[in-house]
Design an enzyme around this catalytic site. Sequence first.
Site, mmCIF file in Angstrom:
data_model
loop_
_atom_site.group_PDB
_atom_site.id
_atom_site.type_symbol
_atom_site.label_atom_id
_atom_site.label_comp_id
_atom_site.label_asym_id
_atom_site.label_seq_id
_atom_site.Cartn_x
_atom_site.Cartn_y
_atom_site.Cartn_z
ATOM 1 N N ARG D 102 -5.392 -50.620 -17.756
ATOM 2 C CA ARG D 102 -7.123 -50.731 -16.914
ATOM 3 C C ARG D 102 -7.630 -49.229 -17.474
ATOM 4 N NH1 ARG D 102 -10.066 -53.265 -19.218
ATOM 5 N NH2 ARG D 102 -8.661 -54.265 -18.719
ATOM 6 N N LYS D 137 -29.085 -39.939 -22.844
ATOM 7 C CA LYS D 137 -29.764 -40.517 -21.602
ATOM 8 C C LYS D 137 -28.374 -41.411 -22.289
ATOM 9 C CE LYS D 137 -34.376 -42.262 -22.055
ATOM 10 N NZ LYS D 137 -35.748 -42.917 -22.739
ATOM 11 N N LYS D 169 -41.208 -31.540 -24.244
ATOM 12 C CA LYS D 169 -41.187 -32.865 -23.991
ATOM 13 C C LYS D 169 -42.975 -32.724 -22.951
ATOM 14 C CE LYS D 169 -38.125 -35.318 -23.349
ATOM 15 N NZ LYS D 169 -36.918 -36.416 -23.428
ATOM 16 N N GLU D 199 -41.965 -32.691 -28.783
ATOM 17 C CA GLU D 199 -42.161 -34.019 -28.342
ATOM 18 C C GLU D 199 -43.637 -33.666 -28.748
ATOM 19 O OE1 GLU D 199 -40.885 -36.793 -25.596
ATOM 20 O OE2 GLU D 199 -42.481 -37.063 -25.163
ATOM 21 N N ASP D 220 -42.700 -39.430 -30.331
ATOM 22 C CA ASP D 220 -42.183 -40.309 -29.388
ATOM 23 C C ASP D 220 -44.095 -41.467 -29.648
ATOM 24 O OD1 ASP D 220 -40.782 -40.986 -28.000
ATOM 25 O OD2 ASP D 220 -42.138 -40.376 -25.662
#
Lengths: 281, 281, 281, 281, 281, 281
Positions: D102, D137, D169, D199, D220
């Site tokens: 597994r 992410k 960002k 960004e 973005d």
Amino acid sequence: MLPPLPDIIIEPIVRLALSEDLGRAGDVTTDAIAAPDQRARFVMRAREAGIIAGLDAAALAARLLDPSLLMRIETNEGALAARGDAVAVFEGFARSILTVERTALNFVGRLSGVATMTRRYVDAVAGTGAQIVCTRKTTPGLRALEKRAVRLGGGGPHRYGLDDTILIKDNHVAAAGGVAEAIARARAAAGHLMAIEVEVDSLEQLEIAIRHAPTAILLDNFSSDDLARATALVNRRIPLEASGGVRLDTVRKIAETGVDYISVGALTHSAPTLDVALDAH
Amino acid sequence: MLPPLPDIIIEPIVRLALSEDLGRAGDVTTDAIAAPDQRARFVMRAREAGIIAGLDAAALAARLLDPSLLMRIETNEGALAARGDAVAVFEGFARSILTVERTALNFVGRLSGVATMTRRYVDAVAGTGAQIVCTRKTTPGLRALEKRAVRLGGGGPHRYGLDDTILIKDNHVAAAGGVAEAIARARAAAGHLMAIEVEVDSLEQLEIAIRHAPTAILLDNFSSDDLARATALVNRRIPLEASGGVRLDTVRKIAETGVDYISVGALTHSAPTLDVALDAH
Amino acid sequence: MLPPLPDIIIEPIVRLALSEDLGRAGDVTTDAIAAPDQRARFVMRAREAGIIAGLDAAALAARLLDPSLLMRIETNEGALAARGDAVAVFEGFARSILTVERTALNFVGRLSGVATMTRRYVDAVAGTGAQIVCTRKTTPGLRALEKRAVRLGGGGPHRYGLDDTILIKDNHVAAAGGVAEAIARARAAAGHLMAIEVEVDSLEQLEIAIRHAPTAILLDNFSSDDLARATALVNRRIPLEASGGVRLDTVRKIAETGVDYISVGALTHSAPTLDVALDAH
Amino acid sequence: MLPPLPDIIIEPIVRLALSEDLGRAGDVTTDAIAAPDQRARFVMRAREAGIIAGLDAAALAARLLDPSLLMRIETNEGALAARGDAVAVFEGFARSILTVERTALNFVGRLSGVATMTRRYVDAVAGTGAQIVCTRKTTPGLRALEKRAVRLGGGGPHRYGLDDTILIKDNHVAAAGGVAEAIARARAAAGHLMAIEVEVDSLEQLEIAIRHAPTAILLDNFSSDDLARATALVNRRIPLEASGGVRLDTVRKIAETGVDYISVGALTHSAPTLDVALDAH
Amino acid sequence: MLPPLPDIIIEPIVRLALSEDLGRAGDVTTDAIAAPDQRARFVMRAREAGIIAGLDAAALAARLLDPSLLMRIETNEGALAARGDAVAVFEGFARSILTVERTALNFVGRLSGVATMTRRYVDAVAGTGAQIVCTRKTTPGLRALEKRAVRLGGGGPHRYGLDDTILIKDNHVAAAGGVAEAIARARAAAGHLMAIEVEVDSLEQLEIAIRHAPTAILLDNFSSDDLARATALVNRRIPLEASGGVRLDTVRKIAETGVDYISVGALTHSAPTLDVALDAH
Amino acid sequence: MLPPLPDIIIEPIVRLALSEDLGRAGDVTTDAIAAPDQRARFVMRAREAGIIAGLDAAALAARLLDPSLLMRIETNEGALAARGDAVAVFEGFARSILTVERTALNFVGRLSGVATMTRRYVDAVAGTGAQIVCTRKTTPGLRALEKRAVRLGGGGPHRYGLDDTILIKDNHVAAAGGVAEAIARARAAAGHLMAIEVEVDSLEQLEIAIRHAPTAILLDNFSSDDLARATALVNRRIPLEASGGVRLDTVRKIAETGVDYISVGALTHSAPTLDVALDAH
């Protein structure tokens, strides 16, 4: 007063203990039954008389599980708890207390067991001048805690591991080809700060050892008569430690031979737990 | 045959044990005395009769210290070694063997002690149908190894930790406000695969428990007479486990009441070590 | 209410997550741009509706990075957040918040994704009496967190790992030479507290399994018709779990066959993330 | 050819995965049922077509559990397995194979899922010149493995963590008080080897960014029309990356605007597993 | 011959070193450029003359990265390498060698630097009877390796840490209220195997110290004249160690005062690296 | 202002440092001599002038040993402490301060040594436009802390490890068969955010490198004349870094050739410690 061990020393074994009990899902029983905001007060009590130890590990376990959990000590480490005495009080979320209960008790029970057995040996030799010490026959992972429990019970220190003292045992003597050669090799490696203790198995070996003046001599499995002969021979010039077959019913006789130290493996390898439990107040 | 635990499970405690003995400098005695290329053969022997356990941990310790060190097993785990029997043979560099000696012996001594005490309890109840099991009163860090040692001694399994079984104890009953409510809460959380055992302290509680059909019932500190009443009452519908005050001289009487399981904390919290030693061949 | 997992259980994966994002030098962008004493308030918001989970891991990440960072929960774990709802508020140094942002979101997004998909399955079988459960097909390192997310979404518990339940699968049946023999071997090892579930692939195997009365039976890849036959045959004597090819559009049909549990691997191996983001207030 | 990650990098997550499945007692089912000396040969097969990844982690899991277990690769990482194709063959003790099954499948399924979804995006933009890349992410603990799976699926590299690239960002722009100031602060900190990507959310911001010549610009949530305007404006002087709302059905349209890179969070946060299973040969 | 430290002792720092260099993605340069099956032979050479140390750590780094990588030692630890001499030869995959190169060189360069500086001090006091020893002013994480490098350079051992020797320094004397009281408290705690060294700052303190017969006395920042007075006073009854302001151009003068040991912090806190490099053969 | 590294990054090396000093028993001297409730105030002072660094590691060591111990910073990291200046003040239990003293000083001494040497090089090139940077020749385990110390001393950043920048060295050029081919392979692997620096050993190689426009070029072991030719040739189109044989007495001449960066291995591999000590107030 013997200070507690720094948390950083005992954290690995305390984390291991918590983690083997909590597993992946934590305390499913308590989580199912106790309400999240339910608060409680529990008292850890001795169910039999004994010397208390292990409270530092129990406190760290509690703190690692829940930093808001209070653990107040009622009987200091090294003190004698009578049957029924409160050892510590836990106050906080019921869930946290019930979850940490077994881990905390396992530390306190085992280490108090070590301290309590040590105290019995210490009491047995009271007045003789001999000091009870322990060996490296400790529980895997608990070396530092058990050595400290022996101290709390009134025993003395011994080496902590393979790296802090030279202790020449029979197999080393054999590898070197004799006591004299073994001590010579040890001295060449030891520097000015490392003790050299040599184990001897007979009075003949003892005489050789004396001539090479180690820091201490370990008399292994000597009869009481031979121990007495050894102490007479050495006459306080070198500290003598007796080991081998030491039991509670034989230890005083050994001590009365005049040896300075008696090392007892059973203190750490065979001490039964002290019965402690957690009761709702 | 019970397989050894995967190394990955026992590696943390074995590393901790090695590391607390080796410290920062390793075995200064052996390094000073034994020649680097000296090879040796040592035999680990039982100095008293007992059931052998802990060889998996000893072997891992040896392998972690020196992968070239051979450890050949002479007495299988779970088998009875007579006094003087060879348990295992170590062949390789003398330095490696002497360095790992104490760590290996500490694991084998302690775990064989657990297995041996278990066997005594198992023998004491032979023929009664009761099975000896252990508790969570294990040595911190040794849960998996000690549970396995109990199995090797003939005992049965019990829960491993707080997360794999619901065991409702007196404090949980108190928190829930009664046995029935505690079982109800537990059942809501348990799913179809998690056992629910409930501890009861009296026949009255037992009757309530029976009505809610837990997986098993733990009769805590019942007298022999009450145990007999309990088994009669339950009549094999639910497995019954007795606990509390179980000693080697009382366990058979308990078993003869017809309980299915007897849990004994002493197996893991108070078993004296089995005397094993390493001798030059 | 399902309590959060103790930090000590999730700390390893949270540390790993932080450490793989911070690397050796930390957040070079934030350190270059934000002033050291700049304070900020950011809101974690759901950008789509879903069941919230993973706040315990996010909170631990924040605490490990900066103990002075406050994280206030606005939507409890297990609750439904509507699109745009605040999930949590972070207050403290801007640098700390911006640095922990992605780690926190990755935990909350993924685990809320699991909880949200679970809720969809749970809703789909509403009223049938079947319970949705998950499998061991979890993300490496996230077993405990994902199992809990399934619970938060309304699913039930299943075994946590290989060691807490016996689950006899087709390969085990093959190794034992048959269902009956496999159950017999399992029972000999199981003790009184470990469940035994057996997987069957046909009604023939089911009939054999029934005769040996395991704790539960897993019907793997049964057609709906066969599931219905199975539930009729078993007639509630043993819990039945269906697995294999369960999808959101088929799960209700499966539930209506009368099975007690439906295990869905997709809950943990294929749930898309829930879109959550951190916005300056 | 992309080499496997060194074991030392992936060992922490592989150990965590094994340990959460094995728990304290290991695979109780397999240990109860399979004989200790039973040998077996199992084939890991794809049950649906996909790009294979994760074999390095599976191999390390197998090696950590049992160094004697052989795992022979039949489909290289990065190659397409058709439905039913053998991916790898395991030969050794049946117990070891069943125990590691597994964990191995969880790594291969998840990482092949990432690689397979990446390949779909890569195929969707074929011929446009745009490259598919991933984001941070990723699944907690799997950063390195998932980034590599994206590469195996044909995607390109992006930054690994917060410390290897400056990515300014929106929140950083806000903290600095504007794009120009943010880039200036970043440049002061960056040195000659660290890229600076900024960004921007609008064409106005883009024009400012261009004037400060960062290494790359992230557009973005631009509409396709604005993306086209942006690429015209920049005219290949600075690499442009598009992000936000990228789906398999929109990615080609985005690619056709002429952007150089398209970053897709879903590759790592929402890829369903690839169905792989282990069959007795 | 001084044996290498067991891997288990140095593994934590070697893993840390490898992991801080490999990061999450490993050696991207080498992976991009060298072919996976390209084999190579590289020689580690001394670019200046010096005493070699650190090969045990380098070898462990190589083994942890790639167990198939061969590292053959050409100059033993503790031996003098002339400029240009081969120290070790690496044979195996080019990728592995290039990846481990810097980690291996960093260990060998630093530790050979320590050994080489030690040898200079040892040579400077040749014939005087004084032994050069080091202090606890070691590099964080490298205590055991640096202590061993000092031994390889001809220096002697000193205490390894705070727990293996009692060393009473000025702050301890102040805390106890005097040298005599400090020694008394130390003796009560020390047992028979732990050395007690006391630091004195003046001849007056020395006289007090002598009366209490510690294992050794540390003369801190004594002038040469006072050192000579001290050795005359003590007359070999107690080993004397000089420390403070020891430089290569002053050490012989100190040694000629007749002190037994000279401790030099610079050996571990300020030794420049030995220039070693890896060349394609 | 350069922020401190997050604790989570430096915790492993700080724990290792504490643990190698505390061993199993902690500070036996201090525990024997200082009373448990004795409080103290100690000042860490510079005994020679230098740039201070390492206070973050010292503070974490203090906090890990005893969270109640206060450490107040008197000289900020990166600032110049004159001889005798207070660097930090410790207030709390005397035992805690004396126990953590050496670990704290070892971090501050070594890292301030790095910062101080860096400042000397930075001062030496003042006004030339060249920036001093360091290499990967760092102390094992201290990569992040030493890189930061270089920044605190006024040096610039360079790559942190093998995974964040492509740096093509001579062995890579050899493996690829030429500079052009090596850059081509690197570019294929690099993506848009990873810098490519190429090392050249001659003006011929430099000309080839220029044609392939890497992010930066490293001129290794060039004479001053060749460095000047190189800067003329490149004419600011590509950042140039000089390395090899850089010493404090040669660095200005190198800087005056017009190179942009000068990398100095000695900053981290050969900086002598800064002399700092802890004095009772």
